[in-house]
Design a protein around this motif. Structure first.
Motif, mmCIF file in Angstrom:
data_model
loop_
_atom_site.group_PDB
_atom_site.id
_atom_site.type_symbol
_atom_site.label_atom_id
_atom_site.label_comp_id
_atom_site.label_asym_id
_atom_site.label_seq_id
_atom_site.Cartn_x
_atom_site.Cartn_y
_atom_site.Cartn_z
ATOM 1 N N GLN A 1 -2.547 2.846 -4.545
ATOM 2 C CA GLN A 1 -1.717 3.975 -4.937
ATOM 3 C C GLN A 1 -0.259 3.692 -4.559
ATOM 4 O O GLN A 1 0.452 4.560 -4.054
ATOM 5 N N ASP B 1 2.564 0.131 -11.405
ATOM 6 C CA ASP B 1 1.358 0.490 -12.157
ATOM 7 C C ASP B 1 0.428 -0.704 -12.317
ATOM 8 O O ASP B 1 -0.804 -0.563 -12.216
ATOM 9 N N VAL C 1 -0.587 7.935 -10.996
ATOM 10 C CA VAL C 1 -0.646 8.144 -9.547
ATOM 11 C C VAL C 1 -0.096 9.530 -9.230
ATOM 12 O O VAL C 1 0.980 9.902 -9.692
ATOM 13 N N VAL D 1 6.528 7.532 -8.226
ATOM 14 C CA VAL D 1 5.195 6.975 -8.469
ATOM 15 C C VAL D 1 5.062 6.608 -9.942
ATOM 16 O O VAL D 1 5.682 7.245 -10.808
ATOM 17 N N ASN E 1 -1.343 -1.370 -8.942
ATOM 18 C CA ASN E 1 -2.427 -0.431 -8.696
ATOM 19 C C ASN E 1 -3.641 -0.719 -9.577
ATOM 20 O O ASN E 1 -4.787 -0.597 -9.128
ATOM 21 N N ASP F 1 0.839 -1.199 0.000
ATOM 22 C CA ASP F 1 0.000 0.000 0.000
ATOM 23 C C ASP F 1 0.873 1.247 0.000
ATOM 24 O O ASP F 1 2.100 1.171 0.138
ATOM 25 N N ALA F 2 0.226 2.394 -0.160
ATOM 26 C CA ALA F 2 0.961 3.648 -0.302
ATOM 27 C C ALA F 2 1.634 4.073 0.994
ATOM 28 O O ALA F 2 2.725 4.639 0.971
ATOM 29 N N GLN G 1 1.580 12.037 -6.753
ATOM 30 C CA GLN G 1 2.480 11.927 -5.609
ATOM 31 C C GLN G 1 1.855 12.580 -4.374
ATOM 32 O O GLN G 1 1.443 13.740 -4.412
ATOM 33 N N ASP G 2 1.762 11.813 -3.298
ATOM 34 C CA ASP G 2 1.157 12.282 -2.054
ATOM 35 C C ASP G 2 2.269 12.792 -1.136
ATOM 36 O O ASP G 2 3.039 12.011 -0.587
ATOM 37 N N HIS H 1 6.325 7.473 -1.254
ATOM 38 C CA HIS H 1 5.989 7.943 -2.600
ATOM 39 C C HIS H 1 7.174 8.709 -3.191
ATOM 40 O O HIS H 1 7.001 9.715 -3.867
#
Length: 375
Positions: A276, A267, A323, A319, A270, A178-179, A325-326, A316
């Motif tokens: 993400q 990718d 997606v 990415v 996801n 997970d992210a 970027q967070d 992140h």
């Protein structure tokens, strides 16, 4: 018949002339363990203080001979397990068999700890500063990480402190990535583990009195035969490289770790699971400590370590297409506090943690107190 008779006579000779193994080798059993209790109080509304028996671990080892031994750890987290309630875990942390051929070669098989970073193999509470383990060692290097496999460990002859560990183990499972916590949820931890994607992991470490410098790696697929991800051995490859150093001499202590993880087909992960997941995870931390008692009471064998640790990591850091970027996943964590050790194997801890992110979101502060032991 002649060949059968020769074989029978040879077997009889071995049985009669050689005593049983039990008479040749003395067997020994070792019991140990560690535990820790935590008090935490986070800032912000609706965050009451909490106290918890974080871990209770029993270590059991048995040497069948000078060469052959089994070693195990059984861990209870969060005090108890009760049906229908969240939290708590009982799990095997390690279970492996060692067969020592020489100091340079020990064959090892079973549930092993990948030799990645500082804490994954050595994580007893008196061995590190801070009430809890660094967050880097949860969301980047997923301590405690254990997998099933086999390998070779030893100290290289004539190398003056150079040791190695190399294993072939089961791979990660991409459906758990997970992210926020990266590859952590992809660990299989010895429970009906799929061997669809065997992986390689290892470490080279150089040690001298007061100093250790090492590097480690992990490489293997994570598709687990999901047609959406691929059916090849190394599909959805995860590649991890890490380097670390520790210095502990006199009143001073220092440690630092850096790591980079690449997920080749984030990718596809996801698209298959609606996540993400980043294509690159990176970061590290540095920590310095000083034994205050060396100045106040230089003859004391006790320690009072004042320490500060700064972590920077980003799940992140890279990415895949599609997606965004967070930046709240680019974390900066500063922890400072005290660790008091009246004896080497017991520690009382207190620290204060500042949690920040590049986005200025998901931030907070945390006061922690704890006690830990090992034997």
């Amino acid at each position: 018949m002649p060949s059968f008779r020769c074989a029978f006579l040879l077997l009889a000779d071995l049985v009669l002339l050689h005593p049983p193994l039990a008479a040749q080798d003395s067997e020994t059993t070792t019991i140990g363990g560690y535990g820790e209790v935590h008090y935490t109080n986070a800032t912000g509304p609706d965050t009451p203080a909490e106290i918890n028996v974080r871990r209770f671990v029993i270590y059991l080892a048995h040497s069948f001979s000078e060469r052959l031994a089994v070693r195990s750890e059984l861990e209870l987290e969060d005090a108890k397990i009760e049906g229908g309630e969240p939290g708590g875990e009982v799990a095997l942390e390690q279970l492996y068999l060692d067969y020592t051929l020489s100091p340079a070669v020990t064959l090892r098989t079973g549930l092993v700890l990948p030799p990645i970073g500082i804490l994954n193999e050595t994580h007893e509470p008196p061995t590190f500063n801070g009430v809890d383990r660094p967050l880097f060692d949860q969301d980047v290097l997923p301590t405690t990480w254990r997998e099933l496999g086999a390998g070779v460990v030893g100290t290289l002859p004539g190398s003056s402190g150079l040791s190695y560990r190399v294993y072939l183990v089961n791979g990660l499972k991409a459906d758990g990535f997970d992210a926020v916590s990266g590859i952590r949820g992809g660990r299989q931890e010895g429970k009906e583990a799929s061997f669809a994607n065997p992986s390689f992991t290892g470490r080279l470490e150089w040690g001298r009195p007061g100093l250790r410098v090492g590097g480690s790696f992990w490489y293997g697929g994570s598709a687990n035969q999901d047609p959406a991800l691929g059916t090849g051995t190394f599909d959805n490859a995860v590649a991890l490289v890490e380097a670390d150093a520790r210095y502990d001499a006199g009143p001073l202590m220092f440690r630092g770790v850096v790591a980079n993880i690449s997920i080749a087909d984030a990718d596809l992960i996801n698209a298959a699971y609606g996540g993400q997941v980043g294509s690159r995870i990176a970061g590290g931390y540095v920590e310095a400590a000083y034994n205050l008692l060396s100045a106040i009471a230089p003859a004391s064998t006790q320690r009072l370590n004042a320490f500060v640790r700064h972590e920077r990591f980003n799940t992140h850091a890279g990415v895949p297409d599609g997606v965004i970027q967070d930046e709240s996943l680019a974390r900066r964590i500063t922890t400072f506090g005290l660790s008091y050790k009246p004896v080497y194997n017991v520690v009382f801890k207190g620290d204060y943690q500042l949690q920040r992110t590049r986005a200025g979101l998901a931030e907070g502060e945390l006061l922690s107190l704890g006690v830990g032991y090992q034997f």
